[in-house]
Design a protein around this motif. Structure first.
Motif, PDB file in Angstrom:
ATOM      1  N   GLN A 198       0.927  -1.197  -0.090  1.00 12.99           N
ATOM      2  CA  GLN A 198      -0.160  -0.129  -0.107  1.00 12.99           C
ATOM      3  C   GLN A 198       0.757   1.232  -0.024  1.00 12.99           C
ATOM      4  OE1 GLN A 198      -2.444  -1.146   3.349  1.00 12.99           O
ATOM      5  NE2 GLN A 198      -4.020  -1.075   1.961  1.00 12.99           N
ATOM      6  N   GLN A 332      -5.735   5.379  11.149  1.00 13.56           N
ATOM      7  CA  GLN A 332      -4.959   4.730  10.020  1.00 13.56           C
ATOM      8  C   GLN A 332      -5.070   3.334   9.972  1.00 13.56           C
ATOM      9  OE1 GLN A 332      -3.460   6.582   7.342  1.00 13.56           O
ATOM     10  NE2 GLN A 332      -4.757   8.361   8.584  1.00 13.56           N
ATOM     11  N   ARG A 335      -7.187   1.372   7.808  1.00 11.06           N
ATOM     12  CA  ARG A 335      -6.865   1.612   6.286  1.00 11.06           C
ATOM     13  C   ARG A 335      -5.672   0.717   5.732  1.00 11.06           C
ATOM     14  NH1 ARG A 335      -9.351   5.218   8.388  1.00 11.06           N
ATOM     15  NH2 ARG A 335     -10.511   6.818   7.478  1.00 11.06           N
ATOM     16  N   HIS A 345     -18.480   4.205   9.323  1.00  9.26           N
ATOM     17  CA  HIS A 345     -17.474   5.301   9.573  1.00  9.26           C
ATOM     18  C   HIS A 345     -18.152   6.033  10.829  1.00  9.26           C
ATOM     19  CE1 HIS A 345     -14.860   4.455   6.195  1.00  9.26           C
ATOM     20  NE2 HIS A 345     -15.977   4.052   5.533  1.00  9.26           N
TER      21      HIS A 345
END
Length: 398
Positions: A198, A332, A335, A345
């Motif tokens: 990523q 983070q 993700r 969310h």
């Protein structure tokens, strides 16, 4: 090689210096060795170790530095978890515009209840026993299984909760997140490969150019020889322990956890076919083959048909249907990899200033389970009228 060295070093010498600084010293030493060899060979074979190789070496250094930063600081984010329920009652009905997860129930438990149980997995057994009745005054809550053994991984705590009105019972297995070096080691071993992919995709769109099946294959096979086999032994042992804990239980079952604990709960829920409600977990989408969730190609299913009704044959389907993940803004960790289940969310804002402006939280605050719990309480409200200590995040007006 760095992570293998860290793991061996921390298991051989359990001193404070080794436990903390191994994350910094070993990868740095490994980087210097690679740099020295590269410079030496560059003079001998300049066509091979030319400009392109130097750019690759620079990229390697940046990625390794990011991994060191992630391992060193990610451990500290989650190590401290303080009780969020205090004595007394507080009437709070939440917001008129609620998150979808506010209306859902796992057995008779709400998302707010499961956030509390996920937080309890960080406490020692005596602390859990002392806070359980206060956290669930309207339920008959019992801690069934708990161990303070720091060497056992993953640590889980089992709760039984019975609704006094209609006798509905729910068994909750809560998995602890990262709070000590061993947890950080496992976190890096399981998810460091996809993290590198990523981060690399911010420069070269690797994940966008390759098909998902190809990425899944690479995540499974690009490892130190034998590592995936050891991981499968870990999953098999953990699945057996989970099945032992729910064997003969006739009520609802739900798995929960925060961060690393949430990631583990997701994998187990997908492989065993149980509900999971997790908070700030890393994803499992690109790692489904590595984690044993996706064991059979769809082509095989089309040609030969399903050969077994075992839950593990349909792990991806279970992940999409049975797993719910709460993902705060600016966090983070969720993700990392790809979330496969249902995602809720939520906002991560600090307490409003006197002028009414609520600034955004930073990544350390937003990853904290206390902040997530307070946000769920602020928006969803609490029918149990418990006294949540959220004054550092929530104003009197909500």
């Amino acid at each position: 090689c760095s992570w293998l060295g860290i793991f061996l070093l921390q298991n051989l010498w359990e001193t404070d210096w080794v436990q903390h600084w191994a994350f910094l010293v070993l990868p740095s030493a490994f980087t210097l060795v690679v740099l020295f060899i590269s410079l030496a060979l560059g003079r001998v074979m300049p066509r091979i170790f030319g400009a392109t190789y130097k750019w690759m070496l620079a990229l390697f250094g940046i990625l390794l530095a990011l991994l060191i930063y992630d391992a060193n600081y990610h451990w500290g984010w989650e190590a401290s978890q303080s009780p969020i329920i205090t004595k007394g009652t507080k009437h709070w009905n939440g917001s008129s515009q609620r998150y979808g997860v506010c209306e859902r129930r796992w057995g008779h438990l709400s998302a707010l209840d499961l956030a509390l149980l996920a937080q309890f997995s960080y406490f020692n057994c005596d602390e859990i026993e002392g806070n359980l009745t206060q956290a669930f005054p309207r339920s008959n809550a019992t801690m069934i299984n708990c161990s303070d053994d720091d060497n056992s991984f993953p640590r889980s705590v089992v709760f039984d909760l019975t609704h006094p009105g209609h006798g509905e019972s729910t068994r909750v297995i809560s998995y602890k997140g990262t709070s000590q070096p061993q947890d950080a080691n496992v976190d890096m071993i399981l998810w460091s490969t996809i993290k590198v992919f990523q981060w690399l995709s911010t420069v070269i769109p690797v994940l966008q150019m390759m098909h998902t099946d190809q990425i899944e294959w690479m995540i499974k096979h690009v490892h130190i020889p034998g590592q995936v086999d050891k991981e499968e032994l870990l999953w098999n042992r953990t699945i057996k322990e989970l099945k032992d804990k729910i064997e003969g239980w006739q009520g609802h079952v739900v798995l929960t956890g925060h961060s690393l604990g949430g990631g583990i709960a997701q994998v187990l829920a997908a492989r065993v076919g149980r509900n999971a409600m997790v908070f700030s977990p890393p994803g499992i989408g690109y790692s489904v083959e590595r984690f044993g969730i996706y064991k059979r190609r769809f082509w095989d299913q089309w040609v030969t048909g399903p050969t077994s009704d075992a839950p593990e044959e349909f792990g991806v389907q279970h992940a999409k249907r049975l797993v719910t993940a709460v993902v705060p803004d600016f966090d983070q960790v969720p993700r990392v990899d790809l979330q496969f289940g249902q995602v809720q969310h939520i906002e991560c804002r600090l307490k409003p200033n006197p002028d009414g402006f609520a600034p955004d939280g930073d990544l350390t605050i937003c990853h904290g389970l206390k902040k997530t719990t307070c946000e769920l309480w602020r928006v969803c409200g609490d029918q149990g009228h418990r006294n949540f200590s959220c004054s550092e995040f929530v104003s009197e007006e909500g």
